[in-house]
Design a protein around this motif. Structure first.
Motif, mmCIF file in Angstrom:
data_model
loop_
_atom_site.group_PDB
_atom_site.id
_atom_site.type_symbol
_atom_site.label_atom_id
_atom_site.label_comp_id
_atom_site.label_asym_id
_atom_site.label_seq_id
_atom_site.Cartn_x
_atom_site.Cartn_y
_atom_site.Cartn_z
ATOM 1 N N SER A 8 0.840 -1.208 0.000
ATOM 2 C CA SER A 8 0.000 0.000 0.000
ATOM 3 C C SER A 8 0.866 1.246 0.000
ATOM 4 O O SER A 8 0.578 2.228 -0.665
ATOM 5 N N THR A 56 -4.542 3.988 4.438
ATOM 6 C CA THR A 56 -5.997 4.057 4.300
ATOM 7 C C THR A 56 -6.675 4.754 5.475
ATOM 8 O O THR A 56 -7.882 4.645 5.648
ATOM 9 N N PRO A 75 -10.195 10.754 3.588
ATOM 10 C CA PRO A 75 -9.000 9.924 3.729
ATOM 11 C C PRO A 75 -7.797 10.840 3.968
ATOM 12 O O PRO A 75 -7.655 11.854 3.285
ATOM 13 N N ASN A 77 -4.749 10.473 3.265
ATOM 14 C CA ASN A 77 -3.779 10.528 2.177
ATOM 15 C C ASN A 77 -4.410 10.799 0.818
ATOM 16 O O ASN A 77 -3.823 10.500 -0.217
ATOM 17 N N SER A 78 -5.622 11.367 0.825
ATOM 18 C CA SER A 78 -6.276 11.666 -0.442
ATOM 19 C C SER A 78 -5.517 12.751 -1.194
ATOM 20 O O SER A 78 -5.118 13.769 -0.616
ATOM 21 N N THR B 12 -6.615 -3.373 0.049
ATOM 22 C CA THR B 12 -6.225 -2.019 0.391
ATOM 23 C C THR B 12 -6.976 -1.102 -0.577
ATOM 24 O O THR B 12 -7.875 -1.542 -1.276
ATOM 25 N N SER B 13 -6.622 0.175 -0.592
ATOM 26 C CA SER B 13 -7.257 1.062 -1.558
ATOM 27 C C SER B 13 -6.215 2.021 -2.094
ATOM 28 O O SER B 13 -5.273 2.384 -1.392
ATOM 29 N N ILE B 14 -6.390 2.406 -3.349
ATOM 30 C CA ILE B 14 -5.486 3.388 -3.939
ATOM 31 C C ILE B 14 -6.320 4.491 -4.577
ATOM 32 O O ILE B 14 -7.502 4.323 -4.828
ATOM 33 N N PHE B 15 -5.680 5.635 -4.811
ATOM 34 C CA PHE B 15 -6.365 6.765 -5.433
ATOM 35 C C PHE B 15 -6.035 6.801 -6.913
ATOM 36 O O PHE B 15 -4.882 6.626 -7.300
ATOM 37 N N GLY B 19 -8.671 11.357 -8.156
ATOM 38 C CA GLY B 19 -8.736 11.487 -6.711
ATOM 39 C C GLY B 19 -9.739 10.554 -6.083
ATOM 40 O O GLY B 19 -10.065 10.676 -4.913
ATOM 41 N N ASN B 21 -11.115 7.105 -4.523
ATOM 42 C CA ASN B 21 -10.540 6.033 -3.714
ATOM 43 C C ASN B 21 -11.034 4.688 -4.263
ATOM 44 O O ASN B 21 -12.226 4.400 -4.205
ATOM 45 N N ILE B 26 -4.787 -7.243 -3.280
ATOM 46 C CA ILE B 26 -3.396 -7.542 -3.604
ATOM 47 C C ILE B 26 -3.277 -9.050 -3.793
ATOM 48 O O ILE B 26 -3.667 -9.826 -2.920
#
Lengths: 115, 205
Positions: A8, A56, A75, A77-78, B12-15, B19, B21, B26
Protein backbone atom coordinates in the motif's frame (compact mmCIF):
# COMPACT_ATOMS: atom_id res chain seq x y z
CA UNK A 1 5.61 -4.65 8.40
CA UNK A 2 3.22 -6.99 6.66
CA UNK A 3 2.91 -7.29 2.91
CA UNK A 4 -0.38 -5.39 2.64
CA UNK A 5 1.08 -2.34 4.38
CA UNK A 6 4.34 -2.32 2.48
CA UNK A 7 2.62 -2.62 -0.89
CA UNK A 8 0.00 0.00 0.00
CA UNK A 9 2.83 2.37 0.86
CA UNK A 10 4.52 1.70 -2.44
CA UNK A 11 1.47 2.40 -4.57
CA UNK A 12 0.22 5.51 -2.78
CA UNK A 13 1.66 8.81 -1.65
CA UNK A 14 1.50 9.98 1.94
CA UNK A 15 0.34 13.54 2.64
CA UNK A 16 2.35 15.68 5.03
CA UNK A 17 0.00 17.46 7.41
CA UNK A 18 0.41 18.86 10.92
CA UNK A 19 -0.52 16.45 13.67
CA UNK A 20 -4.11 16.62 14.88
CA UNK A 21 -6.40 14.41 16.91
CA UNK A 22 -10.00 14.24 18.05
CA UNK A 23 -11.27 17.40 19.72
CA UNK A 24 -9.12 19.69 17.59
CA UNK A 25 -10.72 22.30 15.36
CA UNK A 26 -9.18 22.16 11.91
CA UNK A 27 -9.72 23.63 8.47
CA UNK A 28 -9.38 21.28 5.51
CA UNK A 29 -8.64 22.77 2.09
CA UNK A 30 -9.55 20.43 -0.74
CA UNK A 31 -9.74 20.66 -4.51
CA UNK A 32 -13.05 20.46 -6.30
CA UNK A 33 -13.33 19.64 -9.98
CA UNK A 34 -16.07 21.34 -11.99
CA UNK A 35 -15.85 20.21 -15.57
CA UNK A 36 -12.27 21.04 -16.46
CA UNK A 37 -11.89 23.79 -13.86
CA UNK A 38 -10.49 23.25 -10.42
CA UNK A 39 -11.02 25.33 -7.31
CA UNK A 40 -10.36 25.01 -3.62
CA UNK A 41 -13.01 24.69 -0.96
CA UNK A 42 -12.53 24.56 2.77
CA UNK A 43 -14.35 22.81 5.58
CA UNK A 44 -13.81 23.89 9.17
CA UNK A 45 -14.95 21.80 12.08
CA UNK A 46 -14.16 19.60 15.06
CA UNK A 47 -12.36 16.29 14.52
CA UNK A 48 -14.58 13.50 15.86
CA UNK A 49 -12.24 10.61 15.19
CA UNK A 50 -9.27 9.30 13.27
CA UNK A 51 -9.92 5.82 11.97
CA UNK A 52 -7.68 3.15 10.50
CA UNK A 53 -3.95 3.26 9.98
CA UNK A 54 -1.31 3.58 7.31
CA UNK A 55 -2.28 4.68 3.84
CA UNK A 56 -6.00 4.06 4.30
CA UNK A 57 -6.47 6.17 7.45
CA UNK A 58 -9.46 8.52 7.53
CA UNK A 59 -10.75 11.27 9.79
CA UNK A 60 -14.24 12.60 10.47
CA UNK A 61 -14.90 16.28 11.05
CA UNK A 62 -18.14 17.91 12.09
CA UNK A 63 -19.39 21.45 11.88
CA UNK A 64 -22.68 23.20 12.54
CA UNK A 65 -23.99 24.74 9.35
CA UNK A 66 -27.07 26.86 9.86
CA UNK A 67 -28.12 24.89 12.92
CA UNK A 68 -27.68 21.56 11.15
CA UNK A 69 -24.76 19.32 11.94
CA UNK A 70 -22.66 18.38 8.90
CA UNK A 71 -20.03 15.66 8.99
CA UNK A 72 -17.45 14.80 6.38
CA UNK A 73 -15.05 11.90 6.23
CA UNK A 74 -11.74 12.46 4.44
CA UNK A 75 -9.00 9.92 3.73
CA UNK A 76 -5.83 11.36 5.28
CA UNK A 77 -3.78 10.53 2.18
CA UNK A 78 -6.28 11.67 -0.44
CA UNK A 79 -4.62 13.61 -3.28
CA UNK A 80 -7.64 15.95 -3.21
CA UNK A 81 -6.53 17.42 0.12
CA UNK A 82 -4.31 20.47 -0.30
CA UNK A 83 -3.75 21.79 3.18
CA UNK A 84 -4.88 21.28 6.77
CA UNK A 85 -4.77 24.09 9.30
CA UNK A 86 -5.06 23.36 13.00
CA UNK A 87 -7.06 26.23 14.48
CA UNK A 88 -7.53 25.04 18.04
CA UNK A 89 -6.24 22.18 20.16
CA UNK A 90 -9.14 20.74 22.13
CA UNK A 91 -8.93 18.99 25.47
CA UNK A 92 -10.98 15.80 25.30
CA UNK A 93 -10.80 12.58 27.32
CA UNK A 94 -11.51 10.08 24.60
CA UNK A 95 -10.26 9.40 21.09
CA UNK A 96 -13.73 9.25 19.54
CA UNK A 97 -16.00 12.05 20.65
CA UNK A 98 -19.34 11.00 19.19
CA UNK A 99 -21.11 12.38 22.28
CA UNK A 100 -20.69 15.76 20.63
CA UNK A 101 -23.47 14.88 18.19
CA UNK A 102 -26.08 15.01 20.94
CA UNK A 103 -24.86 18.33 22.31
CA UNK A 104 -25.70 21.80 21.05
CA UNK A 105 -25.04 25.36 22.11
CA UNK A 106 -22.98 25.98 25.22
CA UNK A 107 -22.73 22.27 26.02
CA UNK A 108 -21.00 21.54 22.72
CA UNK A 109 -17.97 23.62 23.65
CA UNK A 110 -14.59 21.93 23.94
CA UNK A 111 -11.97 23.28 26.31
CA UNK A 112 -8.85 24.50 24.58
CA UNK A 113 -5.36 23.37 25.51
CA UNK A 114 -3.15 26.40 25.99
CA UNK A 115 0.58 26.09 26.29
CA UNK B 1 -0.58 -17.06 -22.26
CA UNK B 2 -3.11 -18.96 -20.18
CA UNK B 3 -3.09 -17.43 -16.72
CA UNK B 4 -1.46 -17.58 -13.33
CA UNK B 5 -1.82 -19.16 -9.93
CA UNK B 6 -1.57 -16.75 -7.01
CA UNK B 7 -2.23 -16.11 -3.38
CA UNK B 8 -4.65 -13.51 -2.05
CA UNK B 9 -2.65 -11.25 0.26
CA UNK B 10 -5.33 -8.82 1.39
CA UNK B 11 -7.17 -5.67 0.45
CA UNK B 12 -6.23 -2.02 0.39
CA UNK B 13 -7.26 1.06 -1.56
CA UNK B 14 -5.49 3.39 -3.94
CA UNK B 15 -6.36 6.76 -5.43
CA UNK B 16 -6.79 7.15 -9.18
CA UNK B 17 -6.04 10.28 -11.25
CA UNK B 18 -9.45 11.78 -10.42
CA UNK B 19 -8.74 11.49 -6.71
CA UNK B 20 -11.25 8.66 -6.34
CA UNK B 21 -10.54 6.03 -3.71
CA UNK B 22 -10.52 2.64 -5.46
CA UNK B 23 -10.74 -0.57 -3.38
CA UNK B 24 -8.38 -3.25 -4.63
CA UNK B 25 -7.08 -6.70 -3.78
CA UNK B 26 -3.40 -7.54 -3.60
CA UNK B 27 -2.55 -10.88 -5.21
CA UNK B 28 0.88 -12.47 -5.14
CA UNK B 29 0.92 -14.34 -8.43
CA UNK B 30 3.55 -16.58 -9.89
CA UNK B 31 6.20 -17.26 -10.93
CA UNK B 32 4.49 -20.41 -12.18
CA UNK B 33 6.46 -23.26 -13.71
CA UNK B 34 5.01 -25.39 -16.49
CA UNK B 35 5.06 -28.96 -15.14
CA UNK B 36 3.08 -30.79 -17.81
CA UNK B 37 1.78 -30.31 -21.33
CA UNK B 38 -1.38 -32.19 -22.19
CA UNK B 39 -1.58 -33.06 -25.87
CA UNK B 40 -4.29 -34.20 -28.22
CA UNK B 41 -2.49 -37.50 -28.93
CA UNK B 42 -1.74 -38.49 -25.34
CA UNK B 43 -4.64 -36.98 -23.40
CA UNK B 44 -7.34 -36.19 -25.92
CA UNK B 45 -7.19 -32.44 -25.23
CA UNK B 46 -4.60 -29.69 -25.03
CA UNK B 47 -3.77 -27.86 -21.83
CA UNK B 48 -0.85 -26.70 -19.72
CA UNK B 49 -0.32 -27.58 -16.09
CA UNK B 50 1.19 -24.77 -14.01
CA UNK B 51 2.68 -25.07 -10.52
CA UNK B 52 3.06 -22.49 -7.79
CA UNK B 53 4.35 -22.08 -4.22
CA UNK B 54 7.51 -23.86 -3.04
CA UNK B 55 7.15 -27.03 -0.99
CA UNK B 56 9.70 -28.98 1.08
CA UNK B 57 10.99 -32.05 -0.73
CA UNK B 58 10.33 -34.35 2.26
CA UNK B 59 6.64 -33.54 2.18
CA UNK B 60 6.28 -34.89 -1.36
CA UNK B 61 5.60 -38.43 -2.51
CA UNK B 62 8.15 -40.06 -4.79
CA UNK B 63 5.65 -40.02 -7.61
CA UNK B 64 5.22 -36.26 -7.35
CA UNK B 65 8.97 -35.71 -7.06
CA UNK B 66 9.36 -37.57 -10.32
CA UNK B 67 6.71 -35.37 -11.90
CA UNK B 68 8.55 -32.21 -10.88
CA UNK B 69 11.98 -33.51 -11.84
CA UNK B 70 10.63 -34.12 -15.36
CA UNK B 71 10.09 -30.39 -15.66
CA UNK B 72 13.47 -29.79 -13.96
CA UNK B 73 11.94 -27.74 -11.15
CA UNK B 74 11.56 -27.81 -7.38
CA UNK B 75 8.44 -29.27 -5.71
CA UNK B 76 5.43 -26.98 -5.59
CA UNK B 77 2.28 -26.96 -3.46
CA UNK B 78 -0.37 -26.08 -6.01
CA UNK B 79 -0.93 -27.51 -9.47
CA UNK B 80 -3.58 -26.14 -11.81
CA UNK B 81 -4.41 -27.00 -15.40
CA UNK B 82 -5.22 -24.24 -17.89
CA UNK B 83 -6.97 -24.80 -21.18
CA UNK B 84 -4.73 -23.86 -24.08
CA UNK B 85 -5.63 -24.51 -27.71
CA UNK B 86 -2.21 -24.26 -29.33
CA UNK B 87 0.88 -23.82 -27.22
CA UNK B 88 4.22 -22.23 -27.85
CA UNK B 89 5.05 -23.05 -24.22
CA UNK B 90 7.60 -25.72 -23.30
CA UNK B 91 7.95 -27.93 -20.25
CA UNK B 92 9.82 -26.11 -17.48
CA UNK B 93 9.01 -22.61 -18.71
CA UNK B 94 8.32 -19.92 -16.11
CA UNK B 95 5.30 -17.64 -16.37
CA UNK B 96 5.32 -14.46 -14.30
CA UNK B 97 2.99 -11.52 -13.66
CA UNK B 98 4.42 -9.54 -16.58
CA UNK B 99 1.97 -11.37 -18.85
CA UNK B 100 -0.75 -9.13 -17.35
CA UNK B 101 -1.21 -5.59 -18.63
CA UNK B 102 -2.26 -2.69 -16.45
CA UNK B 103 -5.79 -1.64 -17.35
CA UNK B 104 -6.75 -4.99 -18.87
CA UNK B 105 -9.51 -7.17 -17.47
CA UNK B 106 -9.03 -10.60 -15.92
CA UNK B 107 -11.13 -13.38 -14.44
CA UNK B 108 -10.25 -14.48 -10.91
CA UNK B 109 -11.28 -17.85 -9.47
CA UNK B 110 -11.10 -18.65 -5.77
CA UNK B 111 -12.69 -20.72 -3.03
CA UNK B 112 -15.14 -18.62 -1.07
CA UNK B 113 -15.03 -18.44 2.72
CA UNK B 114 -16.99 -21.26 4.30
CA UNK B 115 -20.07 -20.20 6.24
CA UNK B 116 -21.18 -23.68 7.40
CA UNK B 117 -24.80 -24.85 7.37
CA UNK B 118 -26.92 -21.76 6.90
CA UNK B 119 -30.65 -21.20 6.73
CA UNK B 120 -32.56 -19.76 3.79
CA UNK B 121 -32.48 -16.17 5.07
CA UNK B 122 -28.69 -15.93 4.93
CA UNK B 123 -28.10 -18.46 2.15
CA UNK B 124 -30.73 -17.37 -0.38
CA UNK B 125 -31.82 -13.97 0.85
CA UNK B 126 -35.34 -15.06 1.85
CA UNK B 127 -37.22 -12.46 3.85
CA UNK B 128 -38.27 -14.72 6.72
CA UNK B 129 -41.56 -13.99 8.40
CA UNK B 130 -40.73 -10.52 9.76
CA UNK B 131 -43.52 -10.82 12.27
CA UNK B 132 -43.28 -11.99 15.85
CA UNK B 133 -46.98 -11.67 16.40
CA UNK B 134 -50.12 -12.45 14.33
CA UNK B 135 -49.96 -16.13 15.24
CA UNK B 136 -46.21 -16.60 14.64
CA UNK B 137 -44.06 -17.83 17.46
CA UNK B 138 -41.22 -20.04 16.22
CA UNK B 139 -40.73 -19.40 12.50
CA UNK B 140 -39.14 -16.03 12.07
CA UNK B 141 -36.41 -17.26 9.71
CA UNK B 142 -38.29 -20.14 8.07
CA UNK B 143 -38.76 -20.58 4.31
CA UNK B 144 -42.56 -20.92 4.29
CA UNK B 145 -44.23 -23.27 1.83
CA UNK B 146 -41.98 -25.52 -0.26
CA UNK B 147 -44.70 -26.69 -2.63
CA UNK B 148 -48.24 -27.94 -3.05
CA UNK B 149 -49.72 -31.11 -1.48
CA UNK B 150 -51.22 -34.12 -3.27
CA UNK B 151 -50.23 -32.80 -6.66
CA UNK B 152 -47.27 -32.98 -7.33
CA UNK B 153 -46.89 -34.87 -4.03
CA UNK B 154 -43.16 -34.16 -3.97
CA UNK B 155 -40.75 -31.28 -3.58
CA UNK B 156 -39.28 -30.04 -6.84
CA UNK B 157 -35.57 -30.52 -7.42
CA UNK B 158 -33.50 -27.41 -6.86
CA UNK B 159 -35.89 -25.98 -4.26
CA UNK B 160 -33.87 -23.46 -2.32
CA UNK B 161 -33.38 -24.64 1.25
CA UNK B 162 -30.84 -24.46 4.04
CA UNK B 163 -27.46 -26.12 3.63
CA UNK B 164 -23.73 -25.62 3.26
CA UNK B 165 -22.90 -22.06 2.28
CA UNK B 166 -19.56 -20.88 0.99
CA UNK B 167 -16.40 -22.97 0.63
CA UNK B 168 -17.25 -23.32 -3.04
CA UNK B 169 -15.42 -22.42 -6.22
CA UNK B 170 -16.39 -18.87 -7.21
CA UNK B 171 -15.46 -17.10 -10.40
CA UNK B 172 -15.42 -13.30 -10.69
CA UNK B 173 -15.18 -11.92 -14.22
CA UNK B 174 -13.96 -8.58 -15.56
CA UNK B 175 -11.77 -7.41 -12.72
CA UNK B 176 -9.54 -4.59 -13.86
CA UNK B 177 -5.80 -4.92 -13.34
CA UNK B 178 -4.76 -1.69 -11.62
CA UNK B 179 -1.09 -2.33 -11.08
CA UNK B 180 1.52 -4.96 -11.91
CA UNK B 181 4.76 -5.12 -9.93
CA UNK B 182 6.95 -7.70 -11.69
CA UNK B 183 9.91 -7.42 -9.29
CA UNK B 184 7.66 -8.45 -6.38
CA UNK B 185 5.29 -10.75 -8.30
CA UNK B 186 2.36 -8.63 -7.18
CA UNK B 187 -0.87 -7.76 -9.01
CA UNK B 188 -3.48 -5.29 -7.81
CA UNK B 189 -6.98 -5.91 -9.13
CA UNK B 190 -9.97 -3.65 -8.64
CA UNK B 191 -12.56 -4.89 -6.19
CA UNK B 192 -12.85 -8.01 -4.10
CA UNK B 193 -11.73 -11.54 -4.85
CA UNK B 194 -13.37 -14.68 -3.39
CA UNK B 195 -11.71 -16.44 -0.46
CA UNK B 196 -9.79 -15.70 2.70
CA UNK B 197 -6.38 -14.06 2.84
CA UNK B 198 -3.53 -16.46 1.97
CA UNK B 199 -5.85 -18.69 -0.04
CA UNK B 200 -5.01 -19.70 -3.60
CA UNK B 201 -6.62 -17.89 -6.50
CA UNK B 202 -6.42 -18.48 -10.24
CA UNK B 203 -6.05 -15.50 -12.55
CA UNK B 204 -7.31 -16.15 -16.08
CA UNK B 205 -6.54 -13.77 -18.86
Amino acid sequence: MNLVDSISKEVSTMNQFPEFSSGDTITVYYAIKEGDKQRTQHFKGVVLQRKGSGTTETFTIRKMSGGIGVERIFPVNSPVLEKIEVNKRGKVRRSRIFYLRELTGKKARIKEIRK
Amino acid sequence: MPGLIGKKIGMTSIFNEDGKNIPCTIIQAGPCVVTQLKTEEADGYTAVQLSFDEQKEKRMTKAMLGHFSKAKTTPKKKLVEFEMPESEINLGDTIAVDILEEGSFVTVVGTSKGKGFQGVVKRHGFAGVNDATHGQHNRQRHPGSIGAASYPARVFKGMRMGGQMGNARVKIENLQVLKVMPEKNIVLVKGAVPGANNSYVIIEK
